[in-house]
Design an enzyme around this catalytic site. Structure first.
Site, PDB file in Angstrom:
ATOM      1  N   LYS A  52       0.838  -1.204   0.000  1.00 32.04           N
ATOM      2  CA  LYS A  52       0.000   0.000   0.000  1.00 32.04           C
ATOM      3  C   LYS A  52       0.877   1.261   0.000  1.00 32.04           C
ATOM      4  CE  LYS A  52      -3.644  -2.632   2.204  1.00 32.04           C
ATOM      5  NZ  LYS A  52      -4.322  -3.051   3.449  1.00 32.04           N
ATOM      6  N   GLN A  96      -3.942  -1.766   9.711  1.00 37.85           N
ATOM      7  CA  GLN A  96      -3.886  -3.097   9.109  1.00 37.85           C
ATOM      8  C   GLN A  96      -4.408  -4.138  10.091  1.00 37.85           C
ATOM      9  OE1 GLN A  96      -2.921  -3.654   5.815  1.00 37.85           O
ATOM     10  NE2 GLN A  96      -3.683  -5.727   6.182  1.00 37.85           N
ATOM     11  N   ASP A 119     -10.715   2.457   4.177  1.00 32.26           N
ATOM     12  CA  ASP A 119     -10.950   1.012   4.066  1.00 32.26           C
ATOM     13  C   ASP A 119     -12.457   0.721   4.000  1.00 32.26           C
ATOM     14  OD1 ASP A 119      -8.823  -0.717   3.778  1.00 32.26           O
ATOM     15  OD2 ASP A 119      -8.248  -0.628   5.893  1.00 32.26           O
TER      16      ASP A 119
END
Ligand code: NDP
Length: 297
Positions: A52, A96, A119
């Site tokens: 990412k 994460q 997200d």
């Protein structure tokens, strides 16, 4: 059979974003800034976060990687998220997952401000998604939709079987495929570990989205001739022939399923890169909103 090439499609999306970022710079506006938080040193999480951050650099986004010990307390992590929420330069925040067991996923997800939740996991954003309102769509299902769109796959009226009902993949995927949109309008069956007749249901599917996290679970005898197969799963399987000591396997037994279907995503190189492309798109949208453009009401 046509391969749904996530590397190719994600590169195209990132190329477009790079041009859009260059335009922002020309206009003297701020470029998107993604803050990624990594707790502990789980190998798979390191790889995902690394990819990412690398994608941000390729496109011209600013990124900040915050690495934290796996012993960090829940409160300290919540304070760090609050600081990122208040940082006017940060457009998108991702933590994460999974986080260590002593930290609640739910509290962490709820702590990220919905306007920075690139997200798409926050209950407010999931609620908007359910209602068909514009919002951040969870990155993996969003990536799948972008893939379907790129290959102009007509989903209307098709029977989609989604295997897996997690809040981050299976459930939003099932909602999106059933929505009244160009990449939706499917009749959706959602399956989980208590589903009794999974094989029979899969055999009725025009589209199978496999998101259960069991390597090579979907076999040729579960797939109708001409079906479209979206393989979300990524499992590390021990493999002594690899330098890393493991191979990445999807939830679909690719070699035997591929000849039966019309389209299939490979693992790696399918949904994985698309998830990153979707995250980058979400981050761009977050920045646009902060630049004053109204994308979401
Ligand atoms: P979860 O473990 O959260 O959810 C798995 C789901 O699959 C659950 O709903 C579970 O059912 C269901 N399931 C498990 N075993 C079976 C079975 N035998 N039959 C039917 N259903 C079953 O996983 P995630 O949704 O987070 O991830 C799924 C996979 O996708 C993983 O391999 C993950 O690594 C991968 N992934 C890939 C991404 C990418 O970018 N390509 C991004 C995110 C995830 P129940 O609810 O009853 O327990």
């Amino acid at each position: 059979m046509e391969l749904l090439d996530g590397q190719l499609v994600s590169r195209k999306i990132k190329d477009t974003l790079r041009l859009q970022v260059a335009q922002l710079t020309t206009e003297g506006k701020k470029v998107p800034h993604l803050a990624a938080v990594l707790v502990g040193n789980n190998g798979a999480s390191e790889t995902y976060v690394g990819a990412k951050v690398k994608a941000c650099a390729e496109i011209g986004y600013k990124s900040t990687l915050i690495r934290l010990e796996d012993t960090i307390s829940e409160n300290k992590l919540l304070n760090i998220i609050e600081d990122l929420n208040n940082d006017v330069d940060v457009d998108g925040i991702l933590v994460q997952l999974p986080v260590p067991k002593h930290i609640s996923d739910e509290k962490i997800i709820n702590a990220i401000h919905p306007s920075k939740d690139v997200d798409g996991f926050h209950p407010i954003n999931i609620g908007k998604l359910v209602q068909g309102q514009p919002t951040f769509i969870s990155a993996t299902p969003h990536g799948v939709l972008l893939m379907l769109e790129h290959y102009k796959i007509d989903t209307k009226g098709k029977h989609a079987v989604v295997v897996g009902r997690s809040n981050i993949v299976g459930r939003p995927m099932s909602i999106l495929l059933s929505s009244n949109t160009n990449t939706g309008n499917c009749t959706v069956t959602i399956c989980h570990s208590h589903t009794r007749n999974l094989k029979e249901l899969c055999l009725q599917a025009d589209i199978i989205v496999a998101a259960l996290g069991r390597a090579e679970f979907v076999t040729a005898d579960m797939v109708k001739e001409g079906a479209i197969i979206i393989d979300v799963g990524i499992t590390r399987v021990p493999d002594a022939s690899k330098k890393s000591g493991f191979a990445l396997k999807g939830d679909v037994k690719f070699d035997e399923v591929a000849p039966r279907c019309s389209y299939i995503t490979p693992v790696p190189g399918g949904v994985g890169p698309m998830t990153i492309a979707a995250l980058m798109k979400n981050t761009f949208m977050a920045c646009e909103e902060r630049n004053g453009k109204v994308l979401f009401d």
